[in-house]
Design a protein around this motif. Structure first.
Motif, short mmCIF file in Angstrom:
data_model
loop_
_atom_site.label_atom_id
_atom_site.label_comp_id
_atom_site.label_asym_id
_atom_site.label_seq_id
_atom_site.Cartn_x
_atom_site.Cartn_y
_atom_site.Cartn_z
N ASP A 190 33.92 36.64 31.61
CA ASP A 190 33.61 37.00 30.22
C ASP A 190 32.27 36.42 29.77
O ASP A 190 31.40 37.15 29.27
N THR B 85 38.71 41.36 30.89
CA THR B 85 37.35 40.98 31.31
C THR B 85 36.94 41.75 32.56
O THR B 85 35.79 42.14 32.69
N GLU C 141 31.80 38.13 23.57
CA GLU C 141 32.81 37.89 24.59
C GLU C 141 34.14 38.53 24.20
O GLU C 141 34.50 38.56 23.03
#
Length: 167
Positions: free
Chosen positions: A53, A111, A64
């Motif tokens: 991330d 992610t 993020e």
């Protein structure tokens, strides 16, 4: 198959390995410390998602997933989870305790999805672009992506080993 397709395949491998661990990850295994090591399975899974991330967000100048999807609250880690884990003291590492493996898997999956979505936008020329000339040799976008994937694969492998030792 081109370089981008290979990177996409490689990026998905740590998530697939983490998927195979899901059934073994109750709270005792997640938060156990095999050999009294400071990094638990929960820490390893959390860190894997965080390193993907944070590095991806920096690479693409984006927010993020951790903050946009409120993983500090979802994981129960609060601000302790905002870190990445590099340089954690033993106490900081041991403070990463999560009782629900599903939320860690969800974060890792999101992610990974973000990384794969980014990879789909790149050309071979993009992969060869130097993005950090403070290293010798300078780091290209492709090399940085390989580093992200390699770190994820290593940490998921460690999580698998630790989970097996604790089961």
């Amino acid at each position: 198959m081109n370089a981008r397709d290979i990177l996409i395949e490689a990026a998905n491998r740590p998530r697939q390995a983490a998927e195979r661990l899901r059934s073994k990850l109750g709270p005792d295994v997640l938060n156990g410390h095999p050999g009294d090591h400071d990094n638990s399975v929960a820490w390893l899974l959390w860190h894997t998602g965080r390193e993907i991330d944070v590095q991806l967000a920096a690479l693409i100048s984006a927010d993020e997933v951790w903050s946009t999807r409120d993983y500090a609250q979802k994981t129960g880690l609060g601000s302790a989870g905002d870190e990445v884990g590099f340089g954690h003291t033993p106490d900081e590492a041991r403070a990463i305790r999560v009782n629900d493996a599903e939320v860690l898997y969800e974060y890792l999956s999101e992610t990974t999805d973000a990384l794969i979505a980014y990879l789909r936008t790149l050309s071979d020329d993009d992969l060869g672009e130097v993005i950090d000339d403070s290293w010798n040799p300078p780091v290209t976008r492709g090399v940085r992506i390989v580093s992200i994937i390699d770190d994820a694969a290593q940490h998921i492998g460690q999580a698998g080993y630790a989970a097996g030792a604790l089961a």
